[in-house]
Motif scaffolding. Sequence first.
Motif, PDB file in Angstrom:
ATOM      1  N   TRP A  44      12.604  -3.653  67.744  1.00 19.94           N
ATOM      2  CA  TRP A  44      12.316  -4.403  66.526  1.00 19.94           C
ATOM      3  C   TRP A  44      13.464  -5.370  66.272  1.00 19.94           C
ATOM      4  CZ3 TRP A  44       8.048  -3.731  63.298  1.00 19.94           C
ATOM      5  CH2 TRP A  44       7.211  -2.674  63.624  1.00 19.94           C
ATOM      6  N   ASN A  45      13.136  -6.638  66.073  1.00 19.45           N
ATOM      7  CA  ASN A  45      14.150  -7.638  65.727  1.00 19.45           C
ATOM      8  C   ASN A  45      14.218  -7.775  64.211  1.00 19.45           C
ATOM      9  OD1 ASN A  45      14.646  -8.101  68.388  1.00 19.45           O
ATOM     10  ND2 ASN A  45      13.637 -10.078  68.475  1.00 19.45           N
ATOM     11  N   HIS A  46      15.416  -7.661  63.685  1.00 23.24           N
ATOM     12  CA  HIS A  46      15.660  -7.766  62.252  1.00 23.24           C
ATOM     13  C   HIS A  46      16.474  -9.030  62.015  1.00 23.24           C
ATOM     14  CE1 HIS A  46      14.688  -3.603  62.980  1.00 23.24           C
ATOM     15  NE2 HIS A  46      14.409  -3.480  61.692  1.00 23.24           N
ATOM     16  N   HIS A  47      15.908  -9.989  61.296  1.00 21.03           N
ATOM     17  CA  HIS A  47      16.544 -11.288  61.071  1.00 21.03           C
ATOM     18  C   HIS A  47      17.121 -11.336  59.653  1.00 21.03           C
ATOM     19  CE1 HIS A  47      14.830 -12.882  64.802  1.00 21.03           C
ATOM     20  NE2 HIS A  47      13.796 -12.125  64.493  1.00 21.03           N
ATOM     21  N   VAL A  48      18.391 -11.692  59.585  1.00 19.35           N
ATOM     22  CA  VAL A  48      19.096 -11.781  58.311  1.00 19.35           C
ATOM     23  C   VAL A  48      19.646 -13.196  58.163  1.00 19.35           C
ATOM     24  CG1 VAL A  48      21.034 -10.884  56.960  1.00 19.35           C
ATOM     25  CG2 VAL A  48      19.766  -9.345  58.479  1.00 19.35           C
ATOM     26  N   VAL A  49      19.442 -13.791  57.010  1.00 22.04           N
ATOM     27  CA  VAL A  49      20.061 -15.072  56.697  1.00 22.04           C
ATOM     28  C   VAL A  49      21.344 -14.750  55.926  1.00 22.04           C
ATOM     29  CG1 VAL A  49      19.848 -17.258  55.473  1.00 22.04           C
ATOM     30  CG2 VAL A  49      17.862 -16.265  56.615  1.00 22.04           C
ATOM     31  N   VAL A  50      22.463 -15.108  56.508  1.00 20.48           N
ATOM     32  CA  VAL A  50      23.755 -14.808  55.898  1.00 20.48           C
ATOM     33  C   VAL A  50      24.169 -15.997  55.043  1.00 20.48           C
ATOM     34  CG1 VAL A  50      26.157 -14.229  56.329  1.00 20.48           C
ATOM     35  CG2 VAL A  50      24.368 -13.333  57.830  1.00 20.48           C
ATOM     36  N   LYS A  51      24.383 -15.715  53.771  1.00 20.77           N
ATOM     37  CA  LYS A  51      24.707 -16.779  52.826  1.00 20.77           C
ATOM     38  C   LYS A  51      26.135 -16.708  52.302  1.00 20.77           C
ATOM     39  CE  LYS A  51      19.925 -16.901  51.385  1.00 20.77           C
ATOM     40  NZ  LYS A  51      18.976 -16.638  50.321  1.00 20.77           N
ATOM     41  N   SER A  52      26.815 -15.585  52.566  1.00 23.44           N
ATOM     42  CA  SER A  52      28.184 -15.459  52.055  1.00 23.44           C
ATOM     43  C   SER A  52      28.967 -14.471  52.903  1.00 23.44           C
ATOM     44  CB  SER A  52      28.179 -14.989  50.601  1.00 23.44           C
ATOM     45  OG  SER A  52      27.804 -13.631  50.529  1.00 23.44           O
ATOM     46  N   LEU A  53      30.259 -14.591  52.838  1.00 27.29           N
ATOM     47  CA  LEU A  53      31.132 -13.655  53.532  1.00 27.29           C
ATOM     48  C   LEU A  53      31.024 -12.267  52.912  1.00 27.29           C
ATOM     49  CD1 LEU A  53      33.161 -13.367  55.791  1.00 27.29           C
ATOM     50  CD2 LEU A  53      34.955 -14.055  54.208  1.00 27.29           C
ATOM     51  N   ASP A  54      30.812 -12.198  51.608  1.00 32.02           N
ATOM     52  CA  ASP A  54      30.632 -10.898  50.950  1.00 32.02           C
ATOM     53  C   ASP A  54      29.430 -10.143  51.519  1.00 32.02           C
ATOM     54  OD1 ASP A  54      32.806 -11.284  49.282  1.00 32.02           O
ATOM     55  OD2 ASP A  54      31.590 -12.106  47.646  1.00 32.02           O
ATOM     56  N   GLN A  55      28.396 -10.865  51.863  1.00 31.57           N
ATOM     57  CA  GLN A  55      27.206 -10.236  52.446  1.00 31.57           C
ATOM     58  C   GLN A  55      27.561  -9.565  53.768  1.00 31.57           C
ATOM     59  OE1 GLN A  55      24.066 -13.076  53.030  1.00 31.57           O
ATOM     60  NE2 GLN A  55      22.604 -11.540  53.723  1.00 31.57           N
ATOM     61  N   ILE A  56      28.368 -10.219  54.588  1.00 34.70           N
ATOM     62  CA  ILE A  56      28.750  -9.658  55.878  1.00 34.70           C
ATOM     63  C   ILE A  56      29.670  -8.457  55.721  1.00 34.70           C
ATOM     64  CG2 ILE A  56      30.102 -10.149  57.960  1.00 34.70           C
ATOM     65  CD1 ILE A  56      28.906 -12.894  57.958  1.00 34.70           C
ATOM     66  N   GLU A  57      30.463  -8.457  54.688  1.00 31.49           N
ATOM     67  CA  GLU A  57      31.400  -7.358  54.464  1.00 31.49           C
ATOM     68  C   GLU A  57      30.773  -6.190  53.704  1.00 31.49           C
ATOM     69  OE1 GLU A  57      34.572  -9.472  52.567  1.00 31.49           O
ATOM     70  OE2 GLU A  57      35.460 -10.026  54.488  1.00 31.49           O
ATOM     71  N   SER A  58      29.492  -6.294  53.367  1.00 31.80           N
ATOM     72  CA  SER A  58      28.821  -5.237  52.612  1.00 31.80           C
ATOM     73  C   SER A  58      28.518  -4.033  53.508  1.00 31.80           C
ATOM     74  CB  SER A  58      27.531  -5.767  52.000  1.00 31.80           C
ATOM     75  OG  SER A  58      26.612  -6.087  53.019  1.00 31.80           O
ATOM     76  N   PRO A  59      28.462  -2.836  52.915  1.00 34.93           N
ATOM     77  CA  PRO A  59      28.174  -1.624  53.701  1.00 34.93           C
ATOM     78  C   PRO A  59      26.835  -1.676  54.439  1.00 34.93           C
ATOM     79  CG  PRO A  59      29.044  -1.035  51.549  1.00 34.93           C
ATOM     80  CD  PRO A  59      28.792  -2.518  51.525  1.00 34.93           C
ATOM     81  N   TRP A  60      25.785  -2.216  53.803  1.00 32.90           N
ATOM     82  CA  TRP A  60      24.479  -2.224  54.470  1.00 32.90           C
ATOM     83  C   TRP A  60      24.515  -3.082  55.732  1.00 32.90           C
ATOM     84  CZ3 TRP A  60      21.677  -6.436  55.756  1.00 32.90           C
ATOM     85  CH2 TRP A  60      21.938  -7.630  55.105  1.00 32.90           C
ATOM     86  N   PHE A  61      25.260  -4.203  55.684  1.00 30.84           N
ATOM     87  CA  PHE A  61      25.325  -5.080  56.851  1.00 30.84           C
ATOM     88  C   PHE A  61      26.127  -4.422  57.975  1.00 30.84           C
ATOM     89  CE2 PHE A  61      26.768  -8.592  59.467  1.00 30.84           C
ATOM     90  CZ  PHE A  61      25.598  -9.294  59.649  1.00 30.84           C
ATOM     91  N   LYS A  62      27.230  -3.800  57.632  1.00 28.48           N
ATOM     92  CA  LYS A  62      28.030  -3.105  58.645  1.00 28.48           C
ATOM     93  C   LYS A  62      27.232  -1.974  59.280  1.00 28.48           C
ATOM     94  CE  LYS A  62      32.512  -4.268  56.732  1.00 28.48           C
ATOM     95  NZ  LYS A  62      33.768  -3.787  56.160  1.00 28.48           N
ATOM     96  N   ASP A  63      26.455  -1.249  58.469  1.00 32.43           N
ATOM     97  CA  ASP A  63      25.594  -0.177  59.007  1.00 32.43           C
ATOM     98  C   ASP A  63      24.533  -0.751  59.944  1.00 32.43           C
ATOM     99  OD1 ASP A  63      27.050   1.656  57.534  1.00 32.43           O
ATOM    100  OD2 ASP A  63      25.526   1.861  55.964  1.00 32.43           O
ATOM    101  N   LEU A  64      23.966  -1.890  59.572  1.00 27.07           N
ATOM    102  CA  LEU A  64      22.956  -2.532  60.413  1.00 27.07           C
ATOM    103  C   LEU A  64      23.538  -2.939  61.760  1.00 27.07           C
ATOM    104  CD1 LEU A  64      20.083  -3.813  60.714  1.00 27.07           C
ATOM    105  CD2 LEU A  64      21.113  -5.917  59.791  1.00 27.07           C
ATOM    106  N   VAL A  65      24.704  -3.567  61.749  1.00 29.54           N
ATOM    107  CA  VAL A  65      25.336  -4.007  62.996  1.00 29.54           C
ATOM    108  C   VAL A  65      25.693  -2.801  63.856  1.00 29.54           C
ATOM    109  CG1 VAL A  65      27.371  -5.161  63.959  1.00 29.54           C
ATOM    110  CG2 VAL A  65      26.149  -6.177  62.034  1.00 29.54           C
TER     111      VAL A  65
END
Length: 74
Positions: A44-65
Amino acid sequence: MHNAWGKQTIAWRPFIRNNITVCLDREVNGPHFHYVKQTSPPRWNHHVVVKSLDQIESPWFKDLVKAGYDFANK
């Protein structure tokens, strides 16, 4: 920008849309995803549009990666 393991991955480009695709062995739905698409039975491909550095540093994003990294190394 650095990934969860401290290695530099991509350069942050402010004011430019950054798209990230993470492949998993399951579908994960949520408000963070631009869209999710099954490309084959175990993928499954999960596409995320990153709009801020805070989004990348969030726990949900780190868990996804991390989940994508674990799936890639099965």
